[in-house]
Design an enzyme around this catalytic site. Structure first.
Site, mmCIF file in Angstrom:
data_model
loop_
_atom_site.group_PDB
_atom_site.id
_atom_site.type_symbol
_atom_site.label_atom_id
_atom_site.label_comp_id
_atom_site.label_asym_id
_atom_site.label_seq_id
_atom_site.Cartn_x
_atom_site.Cartn_y
_atom_site.Cartn_z
ATOM 1 C CG HIS A 14 -21.620 63.726 -74.312
ATOM 2 N ND1 HIS A 14 -20.975 63.080 -73.117
ATOM 3 C CD2 HIS A 14 -21.740 62.677 -74.573
ATOM 4 C CE1 HIS A 14 -20.040 61.990 -73.588
ATOM 5 N NE2 HIS A 14 -21.193 61.240 -74.722
ATOM 6 C CG HIS A 16 -21.496 58.487 -78.578
ATOM 7 N ND1 HIS A 16 -19.844 58.237 -78.356
ATOM 8 C CD2 HIS A 16 -21.838 58.832 -77.451
ATOM 9 C CE1 HIS A 16 -19.996 58.036 -77.189
ATOM 10 N NE2 HIS A 16 -21.119 59.065 -75.932
ATOM 11 C CE LYS A 100 -15.707 61.140 -72.678
ATOM 12 N NZ LYS A 100 -16.825 61.329 -72.906
ATOM 13 C CG HIS A 137 -16.850 57.776 -68.451
ATOM 14 N ND1 HIS A 137 -17.368 57.531 -70.033
ATOM 15 C CD2 HIS A 137 -16.557 57.027 -67.777
ATOM 16 C CE1 HIS A 137 -18.170 56.147 -69.437
ATOM 17 N NE2 HIS A 137 -17.661 56.155 -68.205
ATOM 18 C CG HIS A 175 -21.658 60.595 -69.506
ATOM 19 N ND1 HIS A 175 -21.175 60.705 -68.566
ATOM 20 C CD2 HIS A 175 -21.332 60.463 -71.055
ATOM 21 C CE1 HIS A 175 -20.539 59.402 -69.345
ATOM 22 N NE2 HIS A 175 -20.410 59.676 -70.447
ATOM 23 C CG ASP A 248 -23.888 58.949 -73.199
ATOM 24 O OD1 ASP A 248 -23.224 59.659 -74.218
ATOM 25 O OD2 ASP A 248 -23.826 58.470 -72.758
HETATM 26 C C1 NCD Z 1 -20.605 55.523 -75.125
HETATM 27 C C2 NCD Z 1 -20.714 54.604 -76.225
HETATM 28 O O1 NCD Z 1 -21.248 53.505 -76.742
HETATM 29 O O2 NCD Z 1 -19.538 55.423 -77.223
HETATM 30 N N1 NCD Z 1 -21.831 54.663 -74.385
HETATM 31 C C3 NCD Z 1 -22.729 54.964 -73.530
HETATM 32 O O3 NCD Z 1 -22.943 53.527 -72.939
HETATM 33 N N2 NCD Z 1 -22.999 55.550 -72.923
HETATM 34 C C4 NCD Z 1 -19.426 55.665 -74.398
HETATM 35 C C5 NCD Z 1 -20.430 56.552 -73.290
HETATM 36 O O4 NCD Z 1 -20.163 57.275 -73.575
HETATM 37 O O5 NCD Z 1 -19.735 55.864 -71.955
HETATM 38 ZN ZN ZN Z 2 -21.077 59.204 -74.228
#
Ligand code: NCD
Ligand code: ZN
Length: 343
Positions: A14, A16, A100, A137, A175, A248
């Site tokens: 996971h 970003h 997702k 989520h 997460h 995450d």
């Molecule tokens: C994530 C993001 O910034 O894209 N932020 C986070 O706090 N984890 C989005 C997410 O996974 O909830």
């Molecule tokens: Zn995330």
């Protein structure tokens, strides 16, 4: 010679990676530690089609620093209007690894998410039929529900009924942050797993308020009480294959973090493996890190285990206050492990 930890190369289930300039800034940090990663689709606009995912995958591959081998595993962002045929086409052609589910407005770039699970029944049926994992989520968005209760409420009100309706659907609760999630996932006989981040193993909610308001520790789901952090540590280090690594890592610019209404997300990619190693060592379970980081995820996703290996040495490293203009998790701390090689 310092103690060494030689592991099958891990994957991040996971992450970003963002897009454009931010992608270029951060992707090498993930690719240096992880062989593969499940890439979140919450771009603007979100990645909802096969074509968009292919384009994004190419941009990621182009941005990976030379000499690193890294496989991005793409995900589809579900909306009320998601087309089951498009998802099936993406999954069967190997473009989408999973889809997702963001409850609408639960987190960053989730406004286009699903407003009611009943609206994606045909999508969930198709995913169950073809074996496509659903990544969730798991927070309710109702502002009447206390923010610290939103994960537990989601499990009771949405996840349990969803699994009754789709018992063969493979689900990853992403997460996780609560003992309720640990207990629920740990009691599932099949088709349910959870990812656990490094930050939720190290911080509780006090971190956000230590001496002032600290947005660098603000993420979603928000860190909970100490008892929950301890439950997450027990789950991660238990050897139970339903729990595996998902950082995450969620970078945001300084301007987006340091403002009256700061974005949620912790940038932990640069030292993620060392951070997990520290937590496992503190729990006396360093021998279980390989399962959590490198074996349980591929087993759940039905993917091969990586052929390459990585090596961590018991060598202190000072985590910089800033990395490429971003504040990393553990900034200013000394971590007792250092990644020394991958092969
Ligand atoms: C994530 C993001 O910034 O894209 N932020 C986070 O706090 N984890 C989005 C997410 O996974 O909830
Ligand atoms: Zn995330």
């Amino acid at each position: 010679m310092p103690e060494r930890l030689n592991l099958i190369a891990p994957d991040d289930w996971h992450v970003h990676l963002r897009d454009n300039a931010m992608l270029t800034r951060v992707v090498g940090r993930t690719a240096r530690l992880f062989q593969r990663a499940i890439v979140m689709p919450n771009l603007r606009p979100p990645v909802t089609t096969v074509k968009a995912a292919e384009g994004y995958r190419n941009r990621i591959l182009d941005a990976v620093p030379s000499g690193l081998s890294f496989t991005p595993l793409m995900t589809a962002y579900l909306t009320d209007g998601s087309d089951p045929d498009e998802l099936e086409r993406g999954f069967t052609t190997g473009v989408f690894t999973a889809a997702k589910l963001y409850p609408a407005n639960a987190t960053t770039n989730s406004a286009a998410g699903v407003t009611d699970l009943s609206r994606i029944d045909s999508v969930l049926s198709a995913m169950q039929r073809i074996g496509m994992p659903l990544l969730i989520h798991g927070e309710v968005t109702d502002s009447d529900v206390d923010i610290f209760d939103r994960e537990a409420t989601f499990i009771d009100c949405h996840l349990i009924p969803l699994r009754e309706r789709y018992p063969d659907l493979k689900i990853v609760l992403e997460h996780i942050t609560t003992s309720q999630a640990v207990d629920y996932v740990g009691s599932a006989d099949r088709n349910l797993a959870a990812t656990i981040t490094p930050h939720h193993l190290h911080i509780n909610r006090n971190a956000m308020f230590a001496g002032g308001l600290r947005s660098d520790f603000y993420c979603l789901p928000v860190a909970k009480r100490e008892q929950h952090r301890l439950a997450l540590r027990r789950a991660a280090t238990s050897g139970d294959c339903r729990f595996f690594l998902g950082t995450d890592s969620a970078p945001h610019s300084r301007e987006a973090k340091e403002t009256a209404c700061g974005c949620a997300g912790i940038f932990n990619a640069p030292h993620a493996l060392e951070s997990y190693a520290l937590a496992f060592e503190q729990e006396g379970a360093i021998d279980r890190l390989e399962g959590f980081a490198s074996l349980h995820g591929p087993a759940f996703y039905g993917l091969p285990v990586n052929q390459t290996r990585v090596c961590l040495a018991k060598v202190d490293q000072l985590v910089p206050e800033l990395i490429d203009g971003l504040v990393p998790f553990h900034a200013g701390e000394i971590l007792p492990w250092t990644m020394i090689s991958s092969s």
